[in-house]
Design a protein around this motif. Structure first.
Motif, PDB file in Angstrom:
ATOM      1  N   SER A  49      -0.973  10.273   2.489  1.00  0.00           N
ATOM      2  CA  SER A  49      -1.624   8.970   2.640  1.00  0.00           C
ATOM      3  C   SER A  49      -1.240   7.988   1.551  1.00  0.00           C
ATOM      4  N   ARG A  50      -0.983   8.492   0.352  1.00  0.00           N
ATOM      5  CA  ARG A  50      -0.723   7.604  -0.782  1.00  0.00           C
ATOM      6  C   ARG A  50       0.762   7.402  -1.049  1.00  0.00           C
ATOM      7  N   TYR A  51       1.565   8.447  -0.918  1.00  0.00           N
ATOM      8  CA  TYR A  51       2.951   8.394  -1.387  1.00  0.00           C
ATOM      9  C   TYR A  51       3.993   8.436  -0.272  1.00  0.00           C
ATOM     10  N   VAL A  52       3.595   8.735   0.943  1.00  0.00           N
ATOM     11  CA  VAL A  52       4.565   8.871   2.033  1.00  0.00           C
ATOM     12  C   VAL A  52       4.350   7.798   3.103  1.00  0.00           C
ATOM     13  N   PHE A  53       3.156   7.769   3.682  1.00  0.00           N
ATOM     14  CA  PHE A  53       2.841   6.789   4.719  1.00  0.00           C
ATOM     15  C   PHE A  53       1.633   5.979   4.257  1.00  0.00           C
ATOM     16  N   THR A  81       0.823  -1.220   0.000  1.00  0.00           N
ATOM     17  CA  THR A  81       0.000   0.000   0.000  1.00  0.00           C
ATOM     18  C   THR A  81       0.850   1.261   0.000  1.00  0.00           C
ATOM     19  N   GLY A  82       2.163   1.112   0.232  1.00  0.00           N
ATOM     20  CA  GLY A  82       3.044   2.276   0.226  1.00  0.00           C
ATOM     21  C   GLY A  82       3.859   2.387  -1.050  1.00  0.00           C
ATOM     22  N   TRP A  83       3.588   1.507  -2.005  1.00  0.00           N
ATOM     23  CA  TRP A  83       4.338   1.517  -3.273  1.00  0.00           C
ATOM     24  C   TRP A  83       3.307   1.450  -4.394  1.00  0.00           C
ATOM     25  N   ILE A  84       2.712   2.591  -4.678  1.00  0.00           N
ATOM     26  CA  ILE A  84       1.631   2.686  -5.654  1.00  0.00           C
ATOM     27  C   ILE A  84       2.025   3.692  -6.723  1.00  0.00           C
ATOM     28  N   ASP A  85       1.665   3.405  -7.956  1.00  0.00           N
ATOM     29  CA  ASP A  85       1.979   4.312  -9.046  1.00  0.00           C
ATOM     30  C   ASP A  85       1.195   5.617  -8.903  1.00  0.00           C
ATOM     31  N   PRO A  86       1.703   6.703  -9.465  1.00  0.00           N
ATOM     32  CA  PRO A  86       0.933   7.956  -9.468  1.00  0.00           C
ATOM     33  C   PRO A  86      -0.434   7.730 -10.118  1.00  0.00           C
ATOM     34  N   GLN A  87      -1.482   8.194  -9.455  1.00  0.00           N
ATOM     35  CA  GLN A  87      -2.819   8.003  -9.991  1.00  0.00           C
ATOM     36  C   GLN A  87      -3.079   8.954 -11.157  1.00  0.00           C
TER      37      GLN A  87
END
Length: 630
Positions: A215-219, A71-77
């Motif tokens: 929430s998406r790219y840091v923690f 959940t902490g390694w997601i492509d840019p939406q």
């Protein structure tokens, strides 16, 4: 007190020094060491007999009954970069003040996951020291890497800093109510959150933007595609320009997840050995672990794809944007034989269109850390201090004195540091303790550290597999100090004994410890095991055109070369990945295979490189002589 000597972060003394990768005659010279070292506190290292053997190498990663959720390694939406571009002109000055400008820009770049490399690193992780243990040395991802690769600040207020005014607390309350409503009605919280606030042009939009970024790219959150209410106060502080030390919190989460992953791998291996068919361990990894993969790409030339050319002003992580992963036939062997080609200081080398941070200087210098010292140099001082890192929900040891050569500083026997088990407030007060009037040694960016003779002797007493296990892997001479290392070096494994107290708790080659059983991260569930076809081994990493051409000339055994295969999937659902199951990256890919004898060819190439370099030097000298005579 008047007349009190200033604190020193780095100590200077004369020692007999040797390169870590070779064993020549030692040289007595003035060396610099990070505190605390055994020499400075007169402590001797202890050794323990091996008590357990490792089952990890009995299985390939695809055979582990393990399911991971990143959940902490997601492509840019979709439209995220557009939103960043819209917000940047208006809020750039605030982001710079808060120390997050580059970190936000980093979130617009994609890093494709290379599972084979990631598992290879995870196997060698030691939770007791928060470091990777290889036969040839000890390394880790440090605060320096978090600064350079992630763009996060390591100085500032803690992420737990409370809101102090009624106005800000009321704002937090209203946004939390809105978040609760969205969670009840929306399937895709991240995308709908963006639609609701993007383009509104208000302070509320700025806070909502930072809230989603955190929430998406840091923690990352426990569940995919959700927004963490505990991060709202952090977003409000950043929107007001308050500099928060996100760097130590990010690194703490990375250390936590690597340790959880290592322990879960061990547990899954035990399940496999016990023949527990159908049992699968699930683990959610919330940290931005792409920084670990980029860290490895920066330091292991044989494991990385060809970097992108950077444009002026881009962050360092742009070098790795969107690159297809390399498939490696035997990641374990490549990692364990990388001692001559490992890049201890990759950021100190020149990269086109990338500016060095101010702590990479041409000539070594002693400085006094005070309020007048540049923030980048203050940050470097923070990178060198042993401390505890306070995260959002964890506290982790930070031990830079174990990996001093990553900072261009010499390595001595590191003393053991144990966790204090203090409260987050106490741990933070120690981390954030002012270091004014401390003496800081900043090495030349061209300097490569050595190790003391006692360190080399201690390391060689460890009990890693014998050299006979690596017949065919040949030793290369070490590159000259302060010169560019060979990208094709391969060496015999060092004979090391991991039952030394350093790393403490590393009781055998792969740190057999009993796993944690926290319900938040680890659970056992019944499920169908995946098909092992097509898993490891993939191909053997990046090979230069020079190697390929010399292979033909010398008429060695041909190396099969395959097509790149289909494009890798890049959608939101790809956050669910296991070593085998649901890994749709490169399923139809052909692989390159390099046998051990091919490494002998690389040694010949290395010798050829040195001959060419000498010829170039002679030619240049002849030209200078000719010009002088004219």
């Amino acid at each position: 007190m008047a007349g009190e000597q200033p604190e020193t972060i780095v100590e200077e003394r004369e020692e007999f020094m040797v390169p870590l990768t070779t064993d020549p005659n030692p040289t007595l010279r003035t060396a610099h060491f990070l505190k605390p070292s055994l020499a400075s506190i007169n402590q001797q290292p202890l050794f323990k007999p091996p008590s357990l053997s490792s089952p990890l190498t009995d299985f390939e990663p695809g055979e582990w009954p393990l399911k991971l959720v990143f959940t902490g390694w997601i492509d840019p939406q979709k439209n995220w970069k557009t939103w960043v571009d819209q917000m940047h002109p208006q809020h750039q000055s605030t982001w710079r003040k808060a120390g997050i400008n580059e970190a936000i820009m980093c979130s617009t770049y994609k890093t494709r996951r290379n599972h084979d490399l990631f598992w290879g690193l995870a196997e060698r992780w030691c939770p007791s020291t928060n470091s990777f243990i290889f036969p040839w040395g000890e390394t880790t991802i440090t605060l320096e890497d978090i600064i350079v690769l992630g763009g996060f600040s390591v100085i500032g207020e803690p992420v737990s800093k409370p809101l102090e005014t009624t106005e800000l607390m009321k704002l937090e309350e209203n946004l939390l109510k809105l978040l609760t409503q969205l969670k009840k009605t929306l399937k895709s919280c991240h995308q709908e959150w963006m639609k609701r606030f993007m383009g509104k042009g208000s302070e509320l939009e700025h806070i909502a933007f930072l809230f989603l970024w955190l929430s998406r790219y840091v923690f990352g959150q426990k569940f995919p595609n959700t927004i963490g209410g505990n991060l709202l106060s952090v977003a409000i502080h950043l929107a007001r320009g308050t500099r928060l030390a996100l760097g130590p919190a990010v690194l703490a989460s990375i250390y936590r997840d690597l340790s959880l992953l290592k322990e879960t791998i061990i547990a899954s291996t035990e399940l496999r050995m016990d023949g527990s068919d159908g049992d699968i361990l699930s683990l959610t990894l919330q940290a931005p672990l792409r920084l670990v993969q980029v860290w490895a790409w920066e330091r292991f030339p044989g494991l990385r794809p060809e970097p992108n050319a950077m444009n002026h002003g881009e962050p360092r992580i742009a070098r790795w944007h969107g690159l297809k992963r390399l498939k490696i036939e035997n990641v374990r062997m490549v990692l364990d034989s990388a001692q001559d080609c490992f890049q201890w200081r990759p950021y100190a080398t020149t990269v086109s269109n990338w500016s060095f941070p101010k702590f990479y200087i041409e000539k070594e210098e002693w400085m006094v850390v005070d309020s007048y010292l540049d923030q980048e140099l203050q940050s470097f001082a923070q990178c060198l201090r042993v401390c505890e890192l306070v995260g959002i929900d964890c506290i982790e040891l930070y031990l830079p004195h174990r990996v001093a050569m990553q900072f261009g500083i010499d390595q001595d026997l590191p003393c053991t540091v144990t966790k204090s088990h203090e409260s987050p407030e106490t741990a933070w007060s120690n981390y954030g303790k002012p270091i004014w009037n401390a003496k800081l040694y900043v090495p030349s960016r061209l300097f490569e550290g050595d190790v003391t003779t006692q360190y080399l002797s201690w390391w060689k007493q460890s009990t890693w597999p014998s050299q006979a296990a690596f017949t065919g892997v040949i030793r290369q001479p070490r590159s000259l100090r302060r010169s560019r290392r060979s990208l094709w070096g391969s060496t015999v494994k060092k004979e090391v004994d991991d039952n030394a107290e350093v790393p403490p708790g590393f009781l055998h080659k792969y740190n057999m410890v009993y796993p944690r059983t926290s319900e938040s991260y680890l659970r056992s569930s019944k499920g169908k095991k995946g098909d092992n076809d097509g898993d490891v081994p993939p191909g053997f990493g990046h090979r230069s055109n020079l190697i390929h051409q010399i292979e033909k000339t010398m008429q060695n055994e041909a190396v099969p070369r395959g097509s790149e295969g289909a494009a890798e999937a890049a959608n939101e659902s790809d956050v669910y990945n296991t070593p085998k199951m649901n890994d749709n990256e490169g399923q139809n890919r052909s692989y390159k295979a390099v046998e051990i004898p091919g490494l002998e060819l690389e040694a010949r190439i290395s010798r050829l490189e040195r001959v060419i370099a000498e010829l170039k030097a002679e030619r240049l000298a002849a030209r200078l002589t000719s010009i002088t005579k004219q």
